[in-house]
Scaffold this motif. Sequence first.
Motif, PDB file in Angstrom:
ATOM      1  N   ILE A  92      36.464  42.165  43.030  1.00  0.00           N
ATOM      2  CA  ILE A  92      37.308  42.544  44.149  1.00  0.00           C
ATOM      3  C   ILE A  92      38.747  42.285  43.641  1.00  0.00           C
ATOM      4  O   ILE A  92      39.470  43.244  43.862  1.00  0.00           O
ATOM      5  N   ILE A  93      38.882  41.355  42.526  1.00  0.00           N
ATOM      6  CA  ILE A  93      40.411  41.416  42.196  1.00  0.00           C
ATOM      7  C   ILE A  93      40.588  42.573  41.132  1.00  0.00           C
ATOM      8  O   ILE A  93      41.707  43.342  40.963  1.00  0.00           O
ATOM      9  N   GLU A  94      39.489  42.973  40.311  1.00  0.00           N
ATOM     10  CA  GLU A  94      39.508  44.476  39.475  1.00  0.00           C
ATOM     11  C   GLU A  94      39.906  45.633  40.441  1.00  0.00           C
ATOM     12  O   GLU A  94      40.672  46.327  40.237  1.00  0.00           O
ATOM     13  N   SER A  95      39.397  45.664  41.661  1.00  0.00           N
ATOM     14  CA  SER A  95      39.797  46.593  42.670  1.00  0.00           C
ATOM     15  C   SER A  95      41.018  46.505  43.139  1.00  0.00           C
ATOM     16  O   SER A  95      41.594  47.740  43.153  1.00  0.00           O
ATOM     17  N   ILE A  96      41.489  45.224  43.244  1.00  0.00           N
ATOM     18  CA  ILE A  96      42.874  45.282  43.884  1.00  0.00           C
ATOM     19  C   ILE A  96      43.782  45.437  42.727  1.00  0.00           C
ATOM     20  O   ILE A  96      44.901  46.240  42.928  1.00  0.00           O
ATOM     21  N   SER A  97      43.547  45.343  41.581  1.00  0.00           N
ATOM     22  CA  SER A  97      44.371  45.633  40.337  1.00  0.00           C
ATOM     23  C   SER A  97      44.635  47.063  40.065  1.00  0.00           C
ATOM     24  O   SER A  97      45.409  47.511  39.248  1.00  0.00           O
TER      25      SER A  97
END
Length: 174
Positions: A40-45
Amino acid sequence: MSQYNIYNRVLDNLKPYLQNYQDIIISISGGIDSMVLLHIIESISKYCKINIHLFHINYLMHDKSDECEELCKTIADKNKYYFEIRKIKLLRNNFECKAREFRYNELNKYAIKNNINLILTAHHYDDQIETIYIRSKQNVDWLSFLGIRYRYKRILRPLLTTTKKEIVQYAKFY
């Protein structure tokens, strides 16, 4: 609940903090919870500037400990994330308490050393229920019944309103 809803819930939980932080530490175990959080954090980044630091602690407690460490290292290397490992062998007596103390101490030392103000852990709703249940069986003060805090100092738990079932569904979808 759809995978999209989990992503949006985490994004909504993080929005107030993403404006202020470029570097984020994710406490990663190699298990499904922290892997979903990382995804999820990779997607947000992709939409905002985030430098991801992965922090893994190998407690040397089970036969897959080294495999989990290697998985985390492989992911960090592949994605060029900052990566930090700690290894410690704790006695089984009061293990959870000692592990928690060690983990947060090491995470905070790393954060201070690298001037990072946000540490993410993958604690989820089921962890919250388990914590409150365990504390109900102990002789603890009323504050202990507050359970796992959503935010405490630089530590944030963006999956705390997400169930384990939702996490598993998300992982299967992606």
